[in-house]
Design a protein around this motif. Structure first.
Motif, mmCIF file in Angstrom:
data_model
loop_
_atom_site.group_PDB
_atom_site.id
_atom_site.type_symbol
_atom_site.label_atom_id
_atom_site.label_comp_id
_atom_site.label_asym_id
_atom_site.label_seq_id
_atom_site.Cartn_x
_atom_site.Cartn_y
_atom_site.Cartn_z
ATOM 1 N N UNK A 288 57.851 71.092 -26.287
ATOM 2 C CA UNK A 288 57.594 70.128 -27.524
ATOM 3 C C UNK A 288 58.885 70.454 -28.324
ATOM 4 N N UNK A 289 59.152 69.302 -28.745
ATOM 5 C CA UNK A 289 60.725 69.348 -29.760
ATOM 6 C C UNK A 289 59.865 68.276 -31.223
ATOM 7 N N UNK A 290 60.449 68.737 -32.181
ATOM 8 C CA UNK A 290 60.154 67.597 -33.266
ATOM 9 C C UNK A 290 59.819 68.790 -34.469
ATOM 10 N N UNK A 291 59.390 68.005 -35.609
ATOM 11 C CA UNK A 291 58.768 69.588 -36.759
ATOM 12 C C UNK A 291 57.383 69.543 -36.089
ATOM 13 N N UNK A 292 57.230 70.806 -36.865
ATOM 14 C CA UNK A 292 55.267 71.811 -35.388
ATOM 15 C C UNK A 292 55.284 71.216 -34.503
ATOM 16 N N UNK A 293 56.502 71.011 -33.423
ATOM 17 C CA UNK A 293 55.846 70.741 -31.957
ATOM 18 C C UNK A 293 55.441 71.675 -31.461
#
Length: 384
Positions: free
Chosen positions: A264-269
């Motif tokens: 997961x990439x990105x905020x909170x991923x």
């Protein structure tokens, strides 16, 4: 090496739905360029790590939040970096979530040209009264138009998210939602029972009687009616809440339900990578706040915030639970291959679930019975 799923989180929304407990944020303006640059950087960095370098992709899923708020050009930049980092992107399923009120024909055509193969629309209901209750920004007419525009744009793989057991909902409305979805050429339906998650407005409103949930009998009736009606329209249940026409099961979600690896990439991923020996896997997540994510990627070139090593008990329990969510169930030899033990020896108490008619064991596969699907949460608790 096993293929893995890539999840790209875009956390921004026009408004926060009162039932939603996802890592999403209602904002008037979002830093699209800065966020895309951070995503591109994180994808490149993760792709160079031994855990992910050179591995084949199973799927890409852009979720949120409302990814359809971003432009087609931004989506193209993200997918272009994915293609540069891992080979074979054109062969994998690429999904983008969308709110019907945030797209038009031109934007959908742009997403298709950018490399998105599958659209997932958060329709929830085709009744405006229910949409207002849910706090959605789109109308039933918006949803119908978006689906027509998606077909015109060349999308032949389209999911609709539907919700049932809504406050004040009648079973006829629930069935009408399904009938409308089937008429609109949908290939996949995710049908979710409304839950009142702690920390959401719906949870607070229920406690103050502003919202009155349906009684358990009405909820059970809708659960059964949903499954039956979707089957009548040619949608096969392949997971407790997911139904697909032949050949259109969501590959990305199957990565999760088969206990596969995902990045997961990105905020909170969130991410997960298996291991063949103790520790039995590693799970980690990024910082939740979009602002903190952008700052971390700018200053540290990493946004990882928390990590956990799984012991054998955790890994085995999750392996069984996730596989049992699917109608195919769990292949017992795969459990033995993964953990070196027979599932029945690890979970002797689970034999009682077979005797109670909640699980079916044919000697090679264990799966939920129709009764077990109704009481799945109770079944799953036996493995933790």
């Amino acid at each position: 090496m096993n293929a893995f799923g890539l999840y790209v989180h875009i956390p921004y929304c026009d408004s926060k739905c009162p039932y939603c407990d996802f890592n999403s944020y209602a904002v008037e303006h979002w830093p699209e360029q800065a966020y895309v640059e951070a995503l591109v950087t994180e994808i490149a960095q993760r792709g160079a790590e031994p855990a992910w370098n050179g591995r084949p992709l199973a799927s890409v899923f852009l979720g949120g939040g409302t990814p359809s708020l971003f432009s087609a050009a931004s989506v193209h930049m993200v997918l272009e970096r994915v293609a540069q980092t891992w080979h074979g992107l054109e062969q994998v399923e690429v999904t983008l979530e969308a709110n019907p009120g945030t797209v038009d024909a031109r934007k959908l055509a742009g997403f298709r040209a950018a490399g998105v193969h599958r659209m997932s629309f958060g329709v929830q209901s085709v009744h405006d009264r229910q949409l207002r209750t849910l706090g959605r920004i789109h109308s039933a007419a918006d949803a119908e138009r978006a689906l027509a525009d998606a077909r015109t744009a060349g999308f032949d793989n389209v999911n609709l998210d539907l919700m049932f057991a809504l406050p004040g909902q009648h079973i006829d409305e629930c069935i009408a939602d399904i009938d409308q979805a089937a008429r609109q050429g949908t290939t996949h339906v995710s049908a979710y029972h409304l839950t009142y998650e702690e920390g959401t407005a719906f949870h607070r409103w229920r406690s103050t009687k502003r919202l009155v949930p349906l009684d358990e009998d009405a909820e059970a009736e809708m659960f059964d009616a949903t499954r039956q009606r979707l089957a009548e329209h040619g949608f096969a249940a392949y997971e407790i809440s997911n139904f697909a026409r032949p050949g259109f099961a969501c590959r990305h979600n199957l990565v999760y339900w088969r206990a596969g690896d995902y990045l997961g990439v990105g905020a909170g991923a969130h991410s997960y990578a298996r291991a063949a020996s103790p520790p039995w896997g590693r799970r980690w997540c990024n910082v939740r706040s979009p602002a903190a994510y952008l700052k971390s990627m700018r200053t540290r070139r990493s946004a990882e915030a928390d990590a956990e090593a799984l012991d054998a008990k955790q890994a085995a329990g999750e392996f069984v639970f996730l596989h049992l969510r699917t109608m195919a169930g769990m292949d017992q030899s795969s459990f033995h291959e993964r953990f070196g033990s027979r599932w029945g020896d690890v979970y002797p108490e689970a034999h009682a679930l077979v005797g109670d008619g909640l699980l079916e064991d044919d000697g090679s596969t264990i799966r939920l019975t129709p009764r077990g699907v109704r009481f799945a949460d109770s079944v799953f608790s036996s493995f933790f």
